[in-house]
Scaffold this motif. Structure first.
Motif, PDB file in Angstrom:
ATOM      1  N   GLY A 213     132.283 -52.306  -0.910  1.00 42.04           N
ATOM      2  CA  GLY A 213     131.432 -53.167  -1.729  1.00 42.04           C
ATOM      3  C   GLY A 213     132.179 -54.424  -2.131  1.00 42.04           C
ATOM      4  N   THR A 214     131.554 -55.233  -2.970  1.00 39.84           N
ATOM      5  CA  THR A 214     132.106 -56.518  -3.396  1.00 39.84           C
ATOM      6  C   THR A 214     131.848 -56.698  -4.887  1.00 39.84           C
ATOM      7  N   VAL A 215     132.815 -57.320  -5.582  1.00 42.54           N
ATOM      8  CA  VAL A 215     132.698 -57.618  -7.010  1.00 42.54           C
ATOM      9  C   VAL A 215     132.629 -59.134  -7.177  1.00 42.54           C
ATOM     10  N   PHE A 216     131.687 -59.614  -7.971  1.00 42.98           N
ATOM     11  CA  PHE A 216     131.503 -61.036  -8.231  1.00 42.98           C
ATOM     12  C   PHE A 216     131.733 -61.317  -9.716  1.00 42.98           C
ATOM     13  N   CYS A 217     132.160 -62.539 -10.006  1.00 42.77           N
ATOM     14  CA  CYS A 217     132.297 -63.012 -11.386  1.00 42.77           C
ATOM     15  C   CYS A 217     130.967 -63.608 -11.827  1.00 42.77           C
ATOM     16  N   ASP A 218     130.324 -62.990 -12.797  1.00 44.94           N
ATOM     17  CA  ASP A 218     129.038 -63.438 -13.334  1.00 44.94           C
ATOM     18  C   ASP A 218     129.319 -64.496 -14.398  1.00 44.94           C
ATOM     19  N   GLN A 219     129.510 -65.756 -13.954  1.00 44.08           N
ATOM     20  CA  GLN A 219     129.941 -66.817 -14.864  1.00 44.08           C
ATOM     21  C   GLN A 219     128.907 -67.129 -15.940  1.00 44.08           C
TER      22      GLN A 219
ATOM     23  N   LYS B  38     126.693 -64.899 -17.150  1.00 44.58           N
ATOM     24  CA  LYS B  38     126.365 -63.685 -17.897  1.00 44.58           C
ATOM     25  C   LYS B  38     124.866 -63.405 -17.893  1.00 44.58           C
ATOM     26  N   ASP B  39     124.244 -63.606 -16.708  1.00 44.76           N
ATOM     27  CA  ASP B  39     122.822 -63.307 -16.587  1.00 44.76           C
ATOM     28  C   ASP B  39     122.575 -61.949 -15.943  1.00 44.76           C
ATOM     29  N   GLY B  40     123.651 -61.192 -15.636  1.00 43.80           N
ATOM     30  CA  GLY B  40     123.492 -59.840 -15.123  1.00 43.80           C
ATOM     31  C   GLY B  40     123.159 -59.740 -13.662  1.00 43.80           C
ATOM     32  N   GLN B  41     123.292 -60.821 -12.895  1.00 38.24           N
ATOM     33  CA  GLN B  41     122.995 -60.789 -11.474  1.00 38.24           C
ATOM     34  C   GLN B  41     123.844 -61.824 -10.747  1.00 38.24           C
ATOM     35  N   VAL B  42     123.924 -61.669  -9.406  1.00 39.38           N
ATOM     36  CA  VAL B  42     124.704 -62.590  -8.583  1.00 39.38           C
ATOM     37  C   VAL B  42     123.842 -63.810  -8.273  1.00 39.38           C
ATOM     38  N   SER B  43     124.349 -65.002  -8.629  1.00 41.95           N
ATOM     39  CA  SER B  43     123.598 -66.230  -8.442  1.00 41.95           C
ATOM     40  C   SER B  43     124.489 -67.281  -7.786  1.00 41.95           C
TER      41      SER B  43
ATOM     42  N   ASP C 255     125.848 -51.912  -3.736  1.00 39.34           N
ATOM     43  CA  ASP C 255     125.312 -53.226  -4.082  1.00 39.34           C
ATOM     44  C   ASP C 255     126.336 -54.002  -4.913  1.00 39.34           C
ATOM     45  N   PRO C 256     126.283 -55.348  -4.897  1.00 35.97           N
ATOM     46  CA  PRO C 256     127.309 -56.139  -5.585  1.00 35.97           C
ATOM     47  C   PRO C 256     127.484 -55.749  -7.047  1.00 35.97           C
ATOM     48  N   LEU C 257     128.749 -55.539  -7.432  1.00 33.10           N
ATOM     49  CA  LEU C 257     129.108 -55.288  -8.824  1.00 33.10           C
ATOM     50  C   LEU C 257     129.517 -56.601  -9.482  1.00 33.10           C
TER      51      LEU C 257
ATOM     52  N   PRO D 101     122.837 -73.021 -16.979  1.00 34.72           N
ATOM     53  CA  PRO D 101     121.595 -73.369 -17.694  1.00 34.72           C
ATOM     54  C   PRO D 101     121.415 -72.480 -18.909  1.00 34.72           C
ATOM     55  N   ARG D 102     120.783 -73.021 -19.954  1.00 34.65           N
ATOM     56  CA  ARG D 102     120.682 -72.313 -21.237  1.00 34.65           C
ATOM     57  C   ARG D 102     119.829 -71.066 -21.127  1.00 34.65           C
ATOM     58  N   PHE D 103     118.871 -71.045 -20.186  1.00 25.85           N
ATOM     59  CA  PHE D 103     118.003 -69.893 -20.084  1.00 25.85           C
ATOM     60  C   PHE D 103     118.644 -68.743 -19.321  1.00 25.85           C
ATOM     61  N   SER D 104     119.855 -68.919 -18.780  1.00 26.00           N
ATOM     62  CA  SER D 104     120.454 -67.875 -17.965  1.00 26.00           C
ATOM     63  C   SER D 104     121.142 -66.804 -18.790  1.00 26.00           C
ATOM     64  N   TYR D 105     121.408 -67.047 -20.076  1.00 28.85           N
ATOM     65  CA  TYR D 105     122.049 -66.034 -20.906  1.00 28.85           C
ATOM     66  C   TYR D 105     121.292 -65.920 -22.224  1.00 28.85           C
ATOM     67  N   PRO D 106     121.416 -64.806 -22.935  1.00 26.69           N
ATOM     68  CA  PRO D 106     120.610 -64.596 -24.163  1.00 26.69           C
ATOM     69  C   PRO D 106     120.864 -65.672 -25.205  1.00 26.69           C
TER      70      PRO D 106
END
Length: 346
Positions: A32-38, A40-45, A134-136, A148-153
């Motif tokens: 598998g592969t690990v990504f840095c969720d810069q 913090k939206d909980g998904q790979v973008s 699946d990507p972690l 973008p401001r809408f990408s994190y709580p």
């Protein structure tokens, strides 16, 4: 010998070569592969990147239903990890989870945060199983400033202050409002003059019927298609080399690891002719899988996934090279579900 017989003969040669090198025994491989969720939206973008130096643990239930750790690996510079388990264990109830990270490889993105993923069985042959996860994701302490401001709580708004209790002082009495003055009635407006009727316009001429539109051509990219390397080398299908061309260098397409193994002068067209040896077979089937991934969105491998599996195999043992070549070979043959959707070029 038709095409299907050639395909099965090639698969037999690949398996026989692997068996002669190290012998066949049962084991399971999870990658598998690990990504840095810069953000913090909980998904790979688009803003995320593969994470090096991250520890991933595989936890599985024991006889009492308690989760115990079976293995732990650290991701490489491509963000990939691979775990090997002897025998053929049932990994259906297991979970892969990011545990912790080193500051050198993660560049401040090592606080974890992503949920665990269960491995999915991708390939089984001769008591050997290949699983993928699946990507972690691992997250920094705070989102990056460019997200973008809408990408994190968003922070919760301040609570509304309670109303001030009414004062106990007496309220003064206001004087009565004086009555409004009497207004005179509005004058009556004169009637509007009579307008003449609008002239009748002549009817518009009838337009001739439009010619029928030609049928829409098929969209190959949206169709499920998988073609073996023999089709990609035929002159009548040369027009399907769109994203990469036959003269592209292997080292430019697959990276530094492939350049060190195959050299800097070999082209993709030359690599498609390789056979009879594990590493040349891997280059041929890997190049074919990369072409199929660019040609059909429903191909089992994404272009980035083909390159990652190719480099992961080149950094492993000869047996891992053979397993990756077999996985590419099965995908290029369609796995019994897809066919080659090529039409001769005009």
């Amino acid at each position: 010998m038709d095409w299907s017989q050639k395909l099965y003969f090639t698969a037999f040669v690949v398996v026989a070569t692997a068996a002669s090198i190290r012998g066949i025994h049962g084991y399971a491989m999870v990658s598998g592969t690990v990504f840095c969720d810069q953000c913090k939206d909980g998904q790979v973008s688009l803003f995320d990147y593969p994470l090096n130096g991250t520890k991933v643990a595989m936890a599985c239930p024991d006889n009492n239903g308690q989760m115990t750790t079976w293995g732990e690996e650290t991701t490489n510079w491509l963000g990939s990890f691979a775990m090997r388990f002897d025998g053929t264990p049932d990994l259906g109830g297991c979970v892969a989870q990011v545990t912790n990270s080193s500051e050198e490889g993660t560049r401040g993105c090592g606080t974890g945060g992503g949920q665990g993923r269960s491995p999915r069985l991708m390939f089984r042959m001769f008591d050997m199983e290949m699983y993928t996860v699946d990507p972690l994701i691992s997250q920094p302490e705070d989102p990056m400033s460019f997200c973008p401001r809408f990408s994190y709580p968003q922070p919760h708004p301040n609570p509304v202050s309670p109303p001030t209790p009414p004062s106990t002082l007496p309220v003064p009495t206001l004087p009565p409002t004086p009555p409004l003055p009497h207004l005179p009635p509005m004058p009556t407006l004169p009637p509007l003059p009579h307008l003449p009727p609008m002239p009748t316009l002549p009817p518009l001429p009838h337009l001739p019927p439009l010619p029928p539109l030609p049928p829409m051509p098929p969209v190959p990219y949206l169709e499920a298609s998988a073609c073996p390397h023999q089709n990609w080398m035929m002159p009548e299908y040369r027009c399907y080399w769109k994203v990469i061309n036959p003269d592209s260098k292997v080292g430019v397409v697959f990276g530094l690891i492939a350049a060190r193994k195959y050299g800097t002068d070999i082209t993709l067209w030359e690599g498609m002719k390789g056979r009879g040896e594990p590493y040349t077979t891997l280059l041929r089937e890997g190049t074919t899988a990369l072409l199929n991934s660019y040609n059909s969105v429903q191909f089992p491998y994404h272009p980035l996934g083909v390159i990652q599996h190719m480099n992961w195999a080149l950094m492993g043992s000869t047996q891992q090279v053979m397993h990756t070549a077999l996985s590419f070979l099965r995908a290029n043959s369609g796995n019994g579900r897809f066919t080659c959707k090529f039409n001769p070029c005009k």
